[in-house]
Every structure is written in structure tokens, then in C-alpha cells.
Design a protein around this motif. Structure first.
Motif: not given
Length: 458
Positions: A108, A111-112, A116-117, A120
Motif C-alpha cells: 500500500v 499516496s492513497w 484508504a491505506g 487496505c
């Protein structure tokens, strides 16, 4: 509940091939136990920018999932043994799927964004934990089925811990080295996840061969029959195992607390390296200091156990670890290279903390088989693995809570910050006095462990 005693099986000396194949499995178990505990929380807080408290929740949630599924996998493994004559199927499935999910956990990018990171990483780590449990639960059940000998089990588990210790050193030092192989930390974590995942999976796959050897010893053992059961009954079977086996309750209680103590120290190691010793790379030297002495000490613990009994040797190792960890508290006022010496003493004790309880668990299982009938080893090891998982999970949670309470500042990759003095103090305490106190508490349930050599060899 069956009260039929299991058939007597001669306690034969294990072949070198069986011991080697079984021990190689610890390349996988050592890697999985080491890298996530060492770098996952740090990956979340200092690479993805996830708040320390949220990072702790993520790691803990994945481990709670383990606690839910491990008893189910244990009962299902018992049924698989009764149906097919081997526990190998689940072990192979875990070995071939874990490398993929392990790599995805560290794939991961920052930048997400932190939200979101975090999601995930949680999903990937849940899948990784499931794959590992499919292997680990039946793997831990095998020693009770490979041999009935009190000392032979110590020999088998002693060599396993030698490989486990080397594996912890390899992954604890090599993982961070792979992470720093390039200038881009994102690619570094991905490379670490891929290479480590493959190494873990290969070690696990090799060890699946010992499942066939264990099954061969049980051909004709008609008492080793497990019937199909629903989920509720599978959990109930685990509860009954806990209720009827006092030695299991005592050993599990001590081992859970010790997993919490060592898990707390493991989760704090990277933070100690970065903010106390002032070098991310110092985590490699911390691991060398912890694991290097253990390579030499493991055979010594085997000798001590033969002379004074496993339970007494286990108590000695626990006290030694407590004293070594407590001495690290001095780093609050005078940090320095002397830390490695205290960690090395803890490493000597750590070798005993790994090998001795794992050699005592088959004794507990065989004692239960003798009094209540066989076919339940997977049930015991499912609960055992869940307890170990809880300990390590709460270790990471303890460190995360300490960081949050002391004002630790999370960052994304490439960003430099200064931590407040309170956070530095919290890091040291989570690496020293907290694990020492937890380890000290583990002596209470260990004192209640009642099985002795004559109970097993009778």
C-alpha cells in the motif's frame, strides 16, 4: 465425552529427517511472527501516516480474527485427520496462499492516504492471518502425534526452536535491510513483503511433509475419530478441553502472558532503534543481540529441562527474562550501546521461553488423550494458537496505546519530525518495565502447572 484410553504406542526415537523437515517449518512461523510484529505498526504510523491508536486497532483487529478462526481450524483439522489420515491439506493451502497476501500487506503506497491505506492493510493482513492459521494450527498439533516420549518431544521442539531463532534473526535483521535496499521506502516495503512472503511460504510448505509421518503412526488408531460438527459444537469442544484439563489452563495462561510480554518488546524494538538509539538501522543490531545468544542457548535449555524438568526450566527462563527486561528501564535516563547487553541476556531467556512451553504442550495433549481418548490434538492447538495470537496482538496494542498516551507524532514516508520527551519515555517503558511486569505475572499460572515427567512416562 469418551473416557477410552488411547492405544499404547511405543516411544521411538525420531529420525533426523523428520526433525529437520519439522524444524524447517519454523522458517515460516518465525518470519510471520517477527516481521509483522516488528514493522507493521511502524509501517502504518511512519510510512502511511496512520495515527498510533488507529494502527494499534488495525493490528489488534486482525489478531482478533485469528482468535475467532483458530478453534474452528483446529476442530476441522481433527476431522481432516480422521477422514483422510493426514492434516497436510490445510497446511499446504496456508503455505501456498500466504506469500501473496503477505506481499499485499506491504504494497500500500502513502499516496492513497491514511484512511484508504489503513483499510487496505487491514484486509490484506486479515487474509494473511487466515492463511497462516491454516498452516500453524495443524503444525503445532504434530509433535503430540509424532512421538510419545517426554524427552523426545523436548529434542524435537528444541531443534525447531534453533531454526525458529535463526529465522527470527534472519527476518528481524534481513527484513529492515530489504526495506532500506533502495532510496524509495515504498518500493523497499514492497520488496520486503515479496521476498519475505516467499521465504515464509517455502518453509511452511517443506514442513507439510511431516504431517504424513505423523499420520503413519496413527494408522489403526481407531480412537482417533472425529465426527462432523457445527460451528457451535466446535467452540464448545474447545471450552470443554479448557475446563477438563487443568495443566492446559495453567500452561496456556502462562504462555499467553509471555506472548504479551515478548510481543510488547517486539513491537517497541523499531521505535527504540529510531528514537532512543537514533538510527532506524539499529533495529538490526537489537535483533542480533536478542537472537544471537539464543542460537547457543537453546540446546542448553534442553539439557537443563532433562535434569530439572521442563516446568522448572521454564520458570528459570521467565525470571531471567524479567530481570533483563527490567534493567532496560535505565535507558530512560542514560540510553546507549549498553542496551544491547541487556537485550542479549533477554535473548538467552527467550530461547527457553520458545522451546520449553512448546515441548510441554504435547505432554498436556497426551495426558488428555490418556484420560479422555484421542482425536482432539487440533482442538488443543487451535486454542493454543488463538491464545498466542491474543498475546502478540495485545503487545502491539499496548505499544500503540503507550505511544498515543505519550503524544507520539505519526508521519508519512520521507517526512522528518521530532518526538516529545514523553513519547521517548513511553517507548522505553514499553520495551522494558511493561514486558518485565507482564512476564512476572506469568509465573502465577505457571506455578499451578502440575504435570511432571512421571505423569507422561507412566
Amino acid at each position: 465425552m469418551s473416557t477410552e484410553a488411547r492405544p499404547e504406542r511405543a516411544s521411538v526415537r525420531l529420525s533426523a529427517r523428520t526433525i529437520v523437515l519439522y524444524a524447517i517449518g519454523s522458517v515460516g512461523t518465525g518470519g510471520y511472527a517477527t516481521l509483522p510484529g516488528l514493522v507493521l505498526t511502524y509501517f502504518l504510523t511512519d510510512n502511511l501516516g496512520v495515527a498510533a491508536l488507529a494502527a494499534g486497532v488495525i493490528v489488534t483487529a486482525a489478531k482478533i480474527w485469528d482468535v475467532v478462526i483458530d478453534p474452528l481450524i483446529g476442530a476441522a483439522s481433527d476431522r481432516q485427520l480422521a477422514r483422510t489420515g493426514s492434516r497436510r491439506g490445510f497446511m499446504v493451502l496456508g503455505a501456498v496462499t500466504l506469500p501473496v497476501f503477505f506481499a499485499l500487506t506491504f504494497a500500500v503506497p502513502p499516496s492513497w492516504g491514511p484512511m484508504a491505506g489503513a483499510v487496505c492493510v487491514l484486509l490484506a493482513f486479515l487474509a494473511t492471518a487466515t492463511a497462516f492459521s491454516l498452516f500453524q494450527v495443524p503444525y503445532v498439533a504434530l509433535p503430540a502425534e509424532l512421538t510419545d516420549g517426554y524427552d523426545e518431544r523436548t529434542r524435537l521442539l528444541g531443534w525447531r526452536v534453533v531454526v525458529l531463532t535463526a529465522s527470527i534473526l534472519l527476518f528481524g535483521a534481513g527484513g529492515p535491510a530489504l526495506r532500506k535496499a533502495g532510496d524509495d521506502p515504498v518500493l523497499g516495503y514492497l520488496l520486503m513483503g515479496i521476498v519475505a512472503g516467499l521465504a515464509i511460504g517455502i518453509g511452511m510448505f517443506v514442513a507439510t511433509r511431516t504431517a504424513d509421518a505423523a499420520a503413519a503412526r496413527h494408522i489403526g488408531d481407531e480412537s482417533a475419530v472425529a465426527t462432523a460438527a457445527g460451528i457451535r459444537e466446535q467452540y464448545a469442544s474447545g471450552y470443554r478441553a479448557l475446563r477438563r484439563s487443568q495443566p492446559f489452563r495453567a500452561l496456556l495462561g502462562a504462555f499467553l502472558l509471555q506472548a504479551l510480554a515478548t510481543g510488547t518488546m517486539l513491537a517497541g524494538a523499531q521505535y527504540v532503534a529510531t528514537w532512543v538509539l537514533r538510527s532506524e538501522d539499529a533495529v538490526t543490531f537489537v535483533f542480533v543481540a536478542l537472537v544471537g545468544p539464543a542460537l547457543v542457548a537453546t540446546p542448553a535449555w534442553t539439557v537443563i529441562a532433562r535434569r530439572v524438568g521442563k516446568e522448572r526450566a521454564f520458570g528459570i527462563a521467565s525470571v531471567l527474562f524479567t530481570l533483563a527486561a527490567a534493567s532496560l528501564t535505565i535507558a530512560v535516563w542514560t540510553p546507549g550501546a549498553w542496551i544491547y547487553a541487556s537485550v542479549a541476556v533477554a535473548g538467552i531467556a527467550y530461547a527457553g521461553l520458545q522451546s520449553l512451553p512448546m515441548a510441554m504442550l504435547p505432554d498436556v495433549i497426551s495426558h488428555d488423550e490418556r484420560t479422555h481418548g484421542s482425536g482432539r490434538a487440533g482442538t488443543f492447538t487451535g486454542i493454543w494458537t488463538a491464545g498466542e495470537t491474543v498475546g502478540f496482538a495485545l503487545g502491539a496494542t499496548t505499544v500503540s496505546l503507550t505511544l498515543a498516551l505519550t503524544g507520539y507524532v505519526s508521519t508519512v514516508a520521507g517526512t522528518m519530525v521530532e518526538q516529545p520527551d514523553a513519547a521517548i519515555t513511553g517507548i522505553v517503558l514499553s520495551f522494558s518495565i511493561l514486558p518485565a511486569l507482564i512476564m512476572l505475572a506469568s509465573l502465577l499460572p505457571l506455578h499451578r502447572y502440575r504435570l511432571r515427567r512421571h505423569d507422561i512416562d507412566a
